[in-house]
Design a protein around this motif. Structure first.
Motif, PDB file in Angstrom:
ATOM      1  N   LEU A   1       0.830  -1.215   0.076  1.00  0.00           N
ATOM      2  CA  LEU A   1      -0.055   0.052  -0.114  1.00  0.00           C
ATOM      3  C   LEU A   1       0.622   1.194  -0.078  1.00  0.00           C
ATOM      4  O   LEU A   1       0.615   2.210  -0.651  1.00  0.00           O
ATOM      5  CB  LEU A   1      -1.090   0.053   1.310  1.00  0.00           C
ATOM      6  CG  LEU A   1      -2.122  -0.908   1.228  1.00  0.00           C
ATOM      7  CD1 LEU A   1      -3.002  -0.796   2.339  1.00  0.00           C
ATOM      8  CD2 LEU A   1      -3.006  -0.338  -0.019  1.00  0.00           C
ATOM      9  N   VAL A   2       1.937   1.127   0.672  1.00  0.00           N
ATOM     10  CA  VAL A   2       2.857   2.170   0.747  1.00  0.00           C
ATOM     11  C   VAL A   2       3.454   2.614  -0.684  1.00  0.00           C
ATOM     12  O   VAL A   2       3.737   3.790  -1.058  1.00  0.00           O
ATOM     13  CB  VAL A   2       3.998   2.078   1.797  1.00  0.00           C
ATOM     14  CG1 VAL A   2       5.076   3.073   1.786  1.00  0.00           C
ATOM     15  CG2 VAL A   2       3.356   2.124   3.228  1.00  0.00           C
ATOM     16  N   ILE A   3       3.983   1.578  -1.244  1.00  0.00           N
ATOM     17  CA  ILE A   3       4.420   1.829  -2.658  1.00  0.00           C
ATOM     18  C   ILE A   3       3.415   1.372  -3.869  1.00  0.00           C
ATOM     19  O   ILE A   3       3.705   0.746  -4.823  1.00  0.00           O
ATOM     20  CB  ILE A   3       5.690   0.814  -2.908  1.00  0.00           C
ATOM     21  CG1 ILE A   3       5.376  -0.706  -2.497  1.00  0.00           C
ATOM     22  CG2 ILE A   3       6.651   1.279  -1.905  1.00  0.00           C
ATOM     23  CD1 ILE A   3       6.314  -1.649  -3.097  1.00  0.00           C
ATOM     24  N   LEU A   4       1.968   1.915  -3.528  1.00  0.00           N
ATOM     25  CA  LEU A   4       0.985   1.252  -4.397  1.00  0.00           C
ATOM     26  C   LEU A   4       1.183   2.054  -5.671  1.00  0.00           C
ATOM     27  O   LEU A   4       1.075   1.363  -6.874  1.00  0.00           O
ATOM     28  CB  LEU A   4      -0.417   1.594  -3.858  1.00  0.00           C
ATOM     29  CG  LEU A   4      -1.480   1.409  -4.687  1.00  0.00           C
ATOM     30  CD1 LEU A   4      -1.561  -0.102  -5.010  1.00  0.00           C
ATOM     31  CD2 LEU A   4      -3.017   2.181  -3.894  1.00  0.00           C
ATOM     32  N   ASP A   5       1.620   3.446  -5.915  1.00  0.00           N
ATOM     33  CA  ASP A   5       1.875   4.204  -7.210  1.00  0.00           C
ATOM     34  C   ASP A   5       2.759   3.413  -7.991  1.00  0.00           C
ATOM     35  O   ASP A   5       2.870   3.125  -9.144  1.00  0.00           O
ATOM     36  CB  ASP A   5       2.134   5.430  -6.906  1.00  0.00           C
ATOM     37  CG  ASP A   5       0.776   6.185  -6.331  1.00  0.00           C
ATOM     38  OD1 ASP A   5      -0.226   5.744  -6.576  1.00  0.00           O
ATOM     39  OD2 ASP A   5       0.780   7.160  -5.905  1.00  0.00           O
ATOM     40  N   LEU A   6       3.994   3.121  -7.332  1.00  0.00           N
ATOM     41  CA  LEU A   6       4.994   2.358  -7.825  1.00  0.00           C
ATOM     42  C   LEU A   6       4.692   0.985  -8.583  1.00  0.00           C
ATOM     43  O   LEU A   6       4.965   0.852  -9.722  1.00  0.00           O
ATOM     44  CB  LEU A   6       6.188   2.424  -6.958  1.00  0.00           C
ATOM     45  CG  LEU A   6       7.535   1.792  -7.467  1.00  0.00           C
ATOM     46  CD1 LEU A   6       8.262   2.709  -8.842  1.00  0.00           C
ATOM     47  CD2 LEU A   6       8.695   1.681  -6.590  1.00  0.00           C
ATOM     48  N   PHE A   7       3.936   0.296  -7.548  1.00  0.00           N
ATOM     49  CA  PHE A   7       3.943  -1.041  -7.989  1.00  0.00           C
ATOM     50  C   PHE A   7       2.618  -1.005  -8.912  1.00  0.00           C
ATOM     51  O   PHE A   7       2.650  -2.059 -10.303  1.00  0.00           O
ATOM     52  CB  PHE A   7       2.956  -1.965  -6.962  1.00  0.00           C
ATOM     53  CG  PHE A   7       2.472  -3.097  -7.282  1.00  0.00           C
ATOM     54  CD1 PHE A   7       3.579  -4.269  -7.374  1.00  0.00           C
ATOM     55  CD2 PHE A   7       1.255  -3.566  -7.241  1.00  0.00           C
ATOM     56  CE1 PHE A   7       3.170  -5.567  -7.586  1.00  0.00           C
ATOM     57  CE2 PHE A   7       0.937  -4.968  -7.430  1.00  0.00           C
ATOM     58  CZ  PHE A   7       1.949  -5.970  -7.857  1.00  0.00           C
ATOM     59  N   THR A   8       1.666  -0.029  -9.203  1.00  0.00           N
ATOM     60  CA  THR A   8       0.602   0.122 -10.230  1.00  0.00           C
ATOM     61  C   THR A   8       1.328   0.534 -11.725  1.00  0.00           C
ATOM     62  O   THR A   8       0.936  -0.162 -12.664  1.00  0.00           O
ATOM     63  CB  THR A   8      -0.379   1.209  -9.933  1.00  0.00           C
ATOM     64  OG1 THR A   8      -0.950   0.973  -8.664  1.00  0.00           O
ATOM     65  CG2 THR A   8      -1.507   1.264 -11.039  1.00  0.00           C
TER      66      THR A   8
END
Length: 543
Positions: A259-266
């Motif tokens: 969730l913390v790195i959600l943008d990066l993972f998306t």
């Protein structure tokens, strides 16, 4: 009800049912095709956490259920087959293995689902061979999975035009925690992470949900699937509870990190989609797979820490019955038949000690009706069955060599003793089941009947203990005492039967209570017979 809404609900619910049935049939078929060796895979290939991860992946792929693998693992920890650290590796592997279903769904063969179902039915109904039937079950499940998915997808199409659903997906995009909560709750309800992923793949393929809103649902799906293991651990040993709660912690930590790195993972998932021209279903599958693999890689070095944390959360001394033999080293078979027979005897003595421990737990269950005593007795009975199989196999291996006349006699005596001790386990298992029946049907035993049962239990436990002691020390005097005590057990059984008839005639005892009473003393009398058989092996001096 509006026909479109009705159709949406019927197609979605019906499709979900067929999808779940397909996963169940496919998993069961694969399991039968592979043979019932899943427990052995987990038992033998978990010597270190890395092999545990691989074992978890393999078993989950075979049974198509991460929950199933985790429950099996909790059971093995409960039985003493596996340590907590080994179990953590398997649980991590199960999370990776469950992603295979999503990749299967990503293969676009939905239009062939009905012919695949037909082929599966043909193999199921027109062949008697069990292996062919297992393949047919797998094929049928495979087709049903896609057919159900097609129905669900069709039912979800109108969702794109619903303003309320559109607002929900917007909220999920801006508030990822909401997506995690939805994924968790839905997986808790349907008890299948694969179903949640399948629905998510359908929604994404229909354009009803954005990738940023879909990804947190994946995280929640992993959290929701842990409930099955938690349920399986209720009433189990401390170690089994710890294994189940490790599954929860592992998935909670993973969801939090991502969730913390959600943008990066998306962005990473979108890169995969464009780079490999993935269809929507396969995009979700890659997102799911990447998340679980990365989560395992991140947390793998911290297995010891996870074990420490869960030990602090669930304190207590863990009492585990060890199923595995301790003395049966195959090297002795090659070196010396005499040494190998001595090792087998040492293991049989250990098995004998388990047998009277099981009897003691059964006696405590009768008097206290506490489930912990029933569970311990059944654990011990399982250990006796496993040791019986291992010792028998070991003795058979010894017999393939050249044995002297004395060694051959000792071999036969050991085989007979193993059988007698295993049968003691069967009889106290019968008694546990009789007590279960008594409790569930609220059958009351009179104080006089309970006193008789306790007296007979005490004598039987003492007789079995002395039989094992005589077997261990080759003590003829102890063996003779066992013979005398067994005669007392026989007389006691006859006396108590007569007392029971008097109680029934006087109306003090119900018919159902009488059945429980008579069956318990009958099983105890049989246990006495097996104890005297062991003593007679000592008296015959074959050992």
């Amino acid at each position: 009800m509006d026909i479109n809404v009705q159709q949406l609900i019927f197609e979605f619910v019906g499709g979900l049912g067929i999808f779940l049935l397909g996963i169940k049939y496919m998993g069961e078929g694969l399991q039968k095709s592979a043979g019932d060796r899943l427990r052995d895979i987990l038992d033998k290939f978990t010597s270190n956490p890395f092999l545990g991860v691989l074992a978890g992946v393999i078993v989950t792929v075979l049974i198509q259920s991460s929950s199933g693998t985790t429950v099996l693992t909790v059971g093995l920890v409960n039985a003493g087959f596996m340590t907590l650290r080994q179990a953590i590796g398997v649980i991590m592997g199960a999370n990776i293995g469950t992603t295979v279903t999503a990749f299967i769904i990503g293969i676009d063969i939905g239009e062939y689902s009905l012919p695949i179902i037909a082929a599966g039915c043909f193999l199921l109904f027109f062949f008697k061979n069990q292996k062919v039937n297992a393949v047919g079950q797998t094929v049928f499940g495979f087709g049903a999975l896609f057919f159900g998915l097609g129905l669900m997808s069709s039912g979800m199409k109108p969702l794109r035009s619903l303003e309320m659903f559109h607002e929900l997906t917007v909220d999920m995009s801006s508030n990822p925690v909401l997506g995690v909560a939805i994924g968790t709750v839905f997986t808790l309800v349907v008890q299948s992470s694969s179903a949640t992923i399948g629905i998510l793949q359908g929604l994404f393929s229909e354009g009803a949900i954005s990738l940023k809103a879909a990804v947190p649902v994946l995280f929640g799906d992993n959290i929701g699937t842990t409930i099955t293991a938690i349920i399986a651990s209720l009433g189990a040993t401390v170690a089994a509870k710890r294994a189940a709660y490790t599954h929860v912690i592992f998935n909670l930590v993973g969801a939090t990190v991502f969730l913390v790195i959600l943008d990066l993972f998306t962005k990473y998932v979108l890169f995969l989609q464009s780079q490999f021209n993935l269809n929507p279903e396969m995009t979700i599958a890659f997102a799911h797979g990447s998340f679980n693999i990365a989560n395992t890689v991140i947390q793998f070095p911290f297995i010891a820490m996870l074990a420490w944390i869960v030990t602090k959360i669930i304190p207590g001394e863990d009492v585990v019955v060890e199923y595995k033999p301790k003395h049966l080293d195959p090297i002795f078979i090659q070196q010396s038949s005499t040494l190998a027979l001595d090792q087998a005897k040492s293991e049989i003595i250990r098995m004998g000690e388990y047998s009277y421990r099981g009897l003691e737990e059964t006696s405590l269950y009768l008097t206290t009706q506490q489930q912990k005593h029933s569970e311990m007795a059944m654990q011990i009975e399982g250990a006796l069955n496993n040791l019986d199989q291992n010792i028998t196999d070991y003795l058979i291996s010894i017999s393939s060599g050249n044995l002297s006349e004395a060694e051959s006699a000792k071999h036969t005596a050991l085989m007979d003793s193993v059988r007698d001790i295993e049968r003691i386990g069967d009889h106290f298992e019968n008694i546990v089941e009789l007590i279960d029946y008594q409790i569930s049907n609220k059958i009351n035993l009179t104080d006089s009947a309970l006193e008789d049962l306790n007296n007979m239990f005490d004598l039987t436990i003492l007789t079995v203990k002395q039989a094992v002691k005589a077997f261990n020390l080759m003590d003829r005097e102890e063996a003779l005492v066992v013979v005398q005590k067994e005669d007392q057990i026989d007389k006691m059984e006859r006396t108590y039967r007569k007392k029971h008839i008097i109680r029934v005639n006087e109306g003090k005892c119900s018919g159902s209570a009488g059945i429980v009473f008579v069956d318990i003393i009958s099983n105890l009398e049989r246990i006495g017979d097996h104890a005297v058989n062991i003593a007679e092996e000592v008296l015959s001096e074959k050992l």
